[in-house]
Design a protein around this motif. Structure first.
Motif, PDB file in Angstrom:
ATOM      1  N   VAL A   1       0.846  -1.192   0.000  1.00 24.56           N
ATOM      2  CA  VAL A   1       0.000   0.000   0.000  1.00 24.56           C
ATOM      3  C   VAL A   1       0.883   1.245   0.000  1.00 24.56           C
ATOM      4  CG1 VAL A   1      -1.848   1.209   1.214  1.00 24.56           C
ATOM      5  CG2 VAL A   1      -1.740  -1.289   1.276  1.00 24.56           C
ATOM      6  N   LYS A   2       1.869   1.239   0.923  1.00 21.67           N
ATOM      7  CA  LYS A   2       2.854   2.319   0.969  1.00 21.67           C
ATOM      8  C   LYS A   2       4.216   1.673   1.011  1.00 21.67           C
ATOM      9  CE  LYS A   2      -0.094   5.144   3.916  1.00 21.67           C
ATOM     10  NZ  LYS A   2      -0.271   5.597   5.310  1.00 21.67           N
ATOM     11  N   ARG A   3       5.148   2.264   0.287  1.00 25.70           N
ATOM     12  CA  ARG A   3       6.488   1.696   0.297  1.00 25.70           C
ATOM     13  C   ARG A   3       7.365   2.433   1.304  1.00 25.70           C
ATOM     14  NH1 ARG A   3       8.474  -1.823  -3.226  1.00 25.70           N
ATOM     15  NH2 ARG A   3       6.968  -1.464  -4.865  1.00 25.70           N
ATOM     16  N   GLY A   4       8.068   1.706   2.123  1.00 26.97           N
ATOM     17  CA  GLY A   4       8.954   2.341   3.101  1.00 26.97           C
ATOM     18  C   GLY A   4      10.324   1.708   3.070  1.00 26.97           C
ATOM     19  N   MET A   5      11.325   2.506   2.734  1.00 25.42           N
ATOM     20  CA  MET A   5      12.682   1.971   2.666  1.00 25.42           C
ATOM     21  C   MET A   5      13.341   2.052   4.041  1.00 25.42           C
ATOM     22  SD  MET A   5      13.079   1.125  -0.517  1.00 25.42           S
ATOM     23  CE  MET A   5      14.841   0.914  -0.677  1.00 25.42           C
TER      24      MET A   5
ATOM     25  N   ALA B   1      11.137  -2.363 -10.796  1.00 23.13           N
ATOM     26  CA  ALA B   1      12.176  -1.442 -10.353  1.00 23.13           C
ATOM     27  C   ALA B   1      11.458  -0.320  -9.625  1.00 23.13           C
ATOM     28  CB  ALA B   1      12.951  -0.901 -11.537  1.00 23.13           C
ATOM     29  N   TYR B   2      11.726  -0.201  -8.336  1.00 20.94           N
ATOM     30  CA  TYR B   2      10.986   0.779  -7.547  1.00 20.94           C
ATOM     31  C   TYR B   2      11.912   1.892  -7.068  1.00 20.94           C
ATOM     32  CZ  TYR B   2      12.863  -2.356  -3.989  1.00 20.94           C
ATOM     33  OH  TYR B   2      13.695  -3.141  -3.247  1.00 20.94           O
ATOM     34  N   SER B   3      11.318   3.047  -6.864  1.00 22.79           N
ATOM     35  CA  SER B   3      12.098   4.169  -6.343  1.00 22.79           C
ATOM     36  C   SER B   3      11.166   5.044  -5.520  1.00 22.79           C
ATOM     37  CB  SER B   3      12.704   4.970  -7.492  1.00 22.79           C
ATOM     38  OG  SER B   3      11.688   5.369  -8.389  1.00 22.79           O
ATOM     39  N   VAL B   4      11.655   5.484  -4.383  1.00 21.76           N
ATOM     40  CA  VAL B   4      10.892   6.419  -3.568  1.00 21.76           C
ATOM     41  C   VAL B   4      11.804   7.545  -3.106  1.00 21.76           C
ATOM     42  CG1 VAL B   4       9.086   4.893  -2.707  1.00 21.76           C
ATOM     43  CG2 VAL B   4      11.264   4.951  -1.544  1.00 21.76           C
ATOM     44  N   ARG B   5      11.274   8.735  -3.122  1.00 21.38           N
ATOM     45  CA  ARG B   5      11.983   9.926  -2.629  1.00 21.38           C
ATOM     46  C   ARG B   5      13.324  10.151  -3.325  1.00 21.38           C
ATOM     47  NH1 ARG B   5       9.597  12.488   1.507  1.00 21.38           N
ATOM     48  NH2 ARG B   5       7.754  11.422   2.273  1.00 21.38           N
ATOM     49  N   VAL B   6      13.475   9.606  -4.521  1.00 29.43           N
ATOM     50  CA  VAL B   6      14.609   9.935  -5.378  1.00 29.43           C
ATOM     51  C   VAL B   6      14.013  10.251  -6.749  1.00 29.43           C
ATOM     52  CG1 VAL B   6      16.343   8.532  -4.204  1.00 29.43           C
ATOM     53  CG2 VAL B   6      14.958   7.503  -5.992  1.00 29.43           C
ATOM     54  N   SER B   7      14.855  10.629  -7.683  1.00 22.19           N
ATOM     55  CA  SER B   7      14.352  10.932  -9.024  1.00 22.19           C
ATOM     56  C   SER B   7      13.725   9.686  -9.649  1.00 22.19           C
ATOM     57  CB  SER B   7      15.523  11.408  -9.882  1.00 22.19           C
ATOM     58  OG  SER B   7      15.207  11.226 -11.242  1.00 22.19           O
TER      59      SER B   7
ATOM     60  N   THR C   1       8.311  -0.096 -13.833  1.00 18.05           N
ATOM     61  CA  THR C   1       8.892   0.913 -12.952  1.00 18.05           C
ATOM     62  C   THR C   1       7.791   1.410 -12.030  1.00 18.05           C
ATOM     63  OG1 THR C   1       8.509   2.518 -14.692  1.00 18.05           O
ATOM     64  CG2 THR C   1      10.739   1.670 -14.481  1.00 18.05           C
ATOM     65  N   ASP C   2       8.121   1.433 -10.753  1.00 19.41           N
ATOM     66  CA  ASP C   2       7.136   1.771  -9.742  1.00 19.41           C
ATOM     67  C   ASP C   2       7.682   2.927  -8.914  1.00 19.41           C
ATOM     68  OD1 ASP C   2       5.146   1.757  -7.881  1.00 19.41           O
ATOM     69  OD2 ASP C   2       5.902   0.031  -6.779  1.00 19.41           O
ATOM     70  N   HIS C   3       7.136   4.094  -9.133  1.00 15.39           N
ATOM     71  CA  HIS C   3       7.600   5.259  -8.380  1.00 15.39           C
ATOM     72  C   HIS C   3       6.468   5.755  -7.510  1.00 15.39           C
ATOM     73  CE1 HIS C   3      10.097   8.688  -7.477  1.00 15.39           C
ATOM     74  NE2 HIS C   3       9.054   9.478  -7.704  1.00 15.39           N
ATOM     75  N   MET C   4       6.623   5.624  -6.218  1.00 16.12           N
ATOM     76  CA  MET C   4       5.560   6.063  -5.311  1.00 16.12           C
ATOM     77  C   MET C   4       5.882   7.456  -4.793  1.00 16.12           C
ATOM     78  SD  MET C   4       4.168   2.837  -3.232  1.00 16.12           S
ATOM     79  CE  MET C   4       3.038   1.712  -3.992  1.00 16.12           C
ATOM     80  N   LYS C   5       4.818   8.253  -4.648  1.00 14.52           N
ATOM     81  CA  LYS C   5       5.013   9.662  -4.287  1.00 14.52           C
ATOM     82  C   LYS C   5       4.243  10.006  -3.025  1.00 14.52           C
ATOM     83  CE  LYS C   5       4.846  11.004  -9.042  1.00 14.52           C
ATOM     84  NZ  LYS C   5       4.067  11.765  -9.998  1.00 14.52           N
ATOM     85  N   GLY C   6       4.578  11.144  -2.456  1.00 10.30           N
ATOM     86  CA  GLY C   6       3.819  11.725  -1.354  1.00 10.30           C
ATOM     87  C   GLY C   6       3.726  10.813  -0.143  1.00 10.30           C
ATOM     88  N   ALA C   7       2.501  10.643   0.350  1.00 11.37           N
ATOM     89  CA  ALA C   7       2.294   9.876   1.580  1.00 11.37           C
ATOM     90  C   ALA C   7       2.627   8.400   1.402  1.00 11.37           C
ATOM     91  CB  ALA C   7       0.856  10.033   2.031  1.00 11.37           C
TER      92      ALA C   7
END
Lengths: 372, 167
Positions: A153-157, A193-199, A225-231
Motif C-alpha cells: 500500500v505504501k512503500r517504506g525503505m 524497479a521501484y524508487s521512492v523519494r529519489v528521481s 517501474t514503480d515510483h511512489m510519491k507523497g504519503a
C-alpha cells in the motif's frame, strides 16, 4: 527437557522454531539467547515478532526471563481475523511475513493482516519478491481462491520505514500434495524497479543496465517501474529491483537487491544495482529447481503438512537456513525427507546439481477452521 | 515272514550300496583334493614366478615407475572421492555441531574470571542473524562467457531435448 517440550539454544532460527511450535502444538524453550553478547537477550524486532504471534493466536503463553536470554513458548490456537501490527524497524516486513505465510492457511478465520514498517531492505525477502514467488507457490498446494492477496500500500525503505503492506489469505482444511519435478525452461523475465523519494529516472537507469545483462539469454523481458510519491513513499529515500524468471511449468525463480540505506555505507549507483541484481538472477537460475532458494523452507513445510501422500519437489542446493529447517521439521513432526542429489548430464547446460526432496505428508488437518 | 525277510535283504543291500557309494565318493574326494592341491601349488608357484618377474621389472625401471599412469590414478582418486562424497541426507540429519560451553570453563583466570571468546570457528552459529537469504556462491563469476554458457539451456532460447518441442 520436558516430556512434550523441545529445548534449543541461541536466537538463530527464532521464527522457524516458534512457527513449527505453533503448528505442531509442542512447547518450546529457547535459552542462551545472546547470553555472551554485550547487549544480551531478545532484540526489539524479536519481541515485536512475539507480539505479532500473540495477536494471531488465542491462548498462547509466553514467558521471558528478566534478561531476555530465556524464552518459553506454549502455543495456543491459531485464530486469524483482522490483525494490525507495527513491525519493528530493525527488520523489514518480510521477516514477519515469511512466518505469517507459513501460518496463514491454518487459521480459524481467514487472515487479513496490515503490517507497517520497512517494506524493502537487504536482509529479508521484500514484499515484491514474496508476492511474485511465494503466492504462486502456495497456489500449487491448493491455497487459493478469493481474498488471497498481498500488496504494497505504501512503500517504506530502510531505515526510516513508513511503509504499509496488506496480506490476506484464505484458510484450508487440508493441503494438497504436489509433484514438482520438472521446472521447465524459462520463458520470460519480469521485474519491478521501484524508487521512492529519489528521481523517478533512477528506476529507468536500473532497467537499462539489467536488460544489458539479461538480453543475451532471452528477449522477453519486462521490468515495471514503480515510483511512489507523497504519503505512499515512506520516510527514507531509496530504490531497488526485484527480478522474477518464469518457466513454462509455472515455476518462479527470483532475485533482488535494494540500495544501501541512507547513512549506512557507500551509496550505490542504479546501474551497478541493476547489473548485480541481474547476476544474482543468473546465480539463481544456475541453482535452479522448481522453487527458488528463499522459498525452500515454505515449500518443505507445506509438503510436510500435506495429506498422507507422497510429495516430490526438485530444489536447487539447500541453503543453510533450509537445512536447519529440515532438522526442526524432524524435531517437531518426526518427518524425514528422502534427499537425492541429481547431477545434470554433461551435454546439457542447465546449471549446478539439483536436489530431489521426497516425503509423505503427516496428514495435517486444520482443526482450527470453522465448519460452515 | 517272507515279506519281512525280503525287506531285511533289501535293507542290507541298500546299506551295502550306500557304503559302496560312500566309499567311492570318498575316494573321489581324496582324488579331487589331491588334484586341487596340485593345482593350487602350481598356481602359487606360477604367481610367485610372476611376482618375481614383476619385481625384476620394477628394479630395472627404478624410481620412475610411479609416474606411469598418473592420469589414470588421478581420475580413479577423483571418482573414489566423488563416490565417498558425504551423503546429503546424513549431513542434514546426522550429527549437528552444537555449541558447548565446556571449553570456556576450562579457560579460567585465577579461578574467578572466564575468558569469553567469540564463537567464530563454530559451524553452527547459535546467535547468528536469522535470515532465509542464501548468499550466492562467490566462486561464480558471471562476467565469464563460460559461466553464462553453463545455464543457456535453462531458457527457451537454449537447446531442447529431442523428446520435447518448442511449439
Amino acid at each position: 527437557m520436558a516430556s512434550q517440550g523441545l529445548a534449543y539454544d541461541g536466537c538463530n532460527f527464532f521464527r522457524q522454531r516458534l512457527v513449527l511450535s505453533t503448528l505442531s502444538g509442542k512447547r518450546v524453550k529457547i535459552s542462551n539467547i545472546r547470553s555472551k553478547d554485550d547487549n544480551p537477550g531478545l532484540r526489539d524486532f524479536e519481541a515485536s515478532f512475539i507480539r505479532l504471534l500473540d495477536k494471531v493466536t488465542n491462548g498462547s503463553k509466553i514467558e521471558i526471563n528478566q534478561t531476555g536470554t530465556v524464552l518459553f513458548y506454549m502455543p495456543g490456537l491459531l485464530h486469524g481475523g483482522s490483525v494490525e501490527h507495527d513491525c519493528n524497524m530493525q527488520r523489514s516486513v518480510g521477516y514477519y511475513l515469511e512466518a505469517l505465510l507459513m501460518l496463514a492457511p491454518f487459521m480459524k478465520t481467514s487472515l487479513k493482516a496490515t503490517l507497517r514498517g520497512v517494506t524493502n531492505d537487504h536482509t529479508d525477502p521484500t514484499i515484491d519478491m514474496l508476492k511474485s514467488t511465494a503466492l504462486p507457490l502456495m497456489k500449487k498446494f491448493g491455497i487459493d481462491g478469493e481474498g488471497f492477496d498481498l500488496k504494497v500500500v505504501k512503500r517504506g525503505m530502510a531505515p526510516g520505514g513508513g511503509g504499509e503492506v496488506f496480506f490476506s489469505c484464505p484458510v484450508r482444511r487440508t493441503i494438497r500434495p504436489v509433484q514438482l519435478t520438472d521446472p521447465g525452461k524459462i520463458k520470460r523475465i519480469r521485474g519491478v524497479a521501484y524508487s521512492v523519494r529519489v528521481s523517478p529516472q533512477m528506476a529507468n537507469r536500473i532497467v537499462d543496465s539489467t536488460r544489458s545483462v539479461l538480453n543475451q539469454f532471452i528477449p522477453d523481458i519486462y521490468i515495471y517501474t514503480d515510483h511512489m510519491k507523497g504519503a505512499n513513499s515512506g520516510k527514507s529515500p531509496g530504490f531497488g529491483l526485484t527480478l522474477v524468471a518464469e518457466t513454462l511449468n509455472g515455476s518462479f525463480l527470483s532475485a533482488e537487491m535494494s540500495s544501501t540505506p541512507q547513512g549506512q555505507g557507500d551509496p550505490m549507483l542504479p546501474e551497478d544495482l541493476g547489473r548485480n541484481c541481474a547476476k544474482l538472477l543468473l546465480e539463481e537460475v544456475h541453482r535452479g529447481g522448481c522453487v527458488d532458494s528463499s522459498n525452500q523452507s515454505l515449500t518443505l513445510l507445506l509438503m510436510t503438512l500435506g495429506q498422507q501422500d507422497v510429495s516430490k519437489v526438485l530444489l536447487g542446493p539447500l541453503s543453510p537456513y533450509t537445512i536447519e529447517f529440515l532438522r526442526h521439521i524432524k524435531d517437531f513432526f518426526q518427518i524425514m525427507f528422502k534427499i537425492e542429489v541429481q547431477k545434470p548430464s554433461e551435454d546439457k547446460r542447465k546449471g549446478g546439481d539439483k536436489v530431489l526432496m521426497t516425503c509423505v505428508g503427516v496428514g495435517y488437518s486444520n482443526i482450527n477452521k470453522t465448519l460452515k | 515272514g517272507d515279506s519281512g525277510h525280503c525287506s531285511e535283504e533289501d535293507e542290507e543291500e541298500s546299506d551295502d550300496g550306500e557304503e559302496e557309494s560312500e566309499g567311492e565318493s570318498g575316494e573321489d574326494d581324496v582324488a579331487a583334493d589331491a588334484a586341487m592341491k596340485e593345482k593350487i601349488a602350481s598356481e602359487e608357484e606360477e604367481e610367485e614366478e610372476e611376482e618375481e618377474e614383476e619385481e625384476e621389472v620394477e628394479e630395472e625401471e627404478g624410481g620412475l615407475k610411479w609416474k606411469e599412469g598418473l592420469q589414470q590414478k588421478a581420475s580413479d582418486a577423483f571418482l573414489r572421492q566423488q563416490q565417498a562424497a558425504p551423503n546429503l541426507r546424513k549431513r542434514v540429519y546426522g550429527s549437528v555441531v552444537e555449541v558447548d560451553d565446556s571449553e570456556d570453563e576450562e579457560q579460567e583466570l585465577g579461578g574467578l574470571f572466564r575468558v569469553s571468546r567469540p564463537q567464530n570457528s563454530k559451524k553452527f552459529q547459535a546467535n547468528a542473524v536469522d535470515s532465509s537469504r542464501f548468499s550466492p556462491d562467490a566462486s561464480h563469476n558471471w562476467e565469464l562467457e563460460e559461466m553464462l554458457n553453463s545455464i543457456r539451456d535453462c531458457f527457451v532460447t537454449g537447446k531442447w531435448d529431442e523428446s520435447q518441442d518448442a511449439a
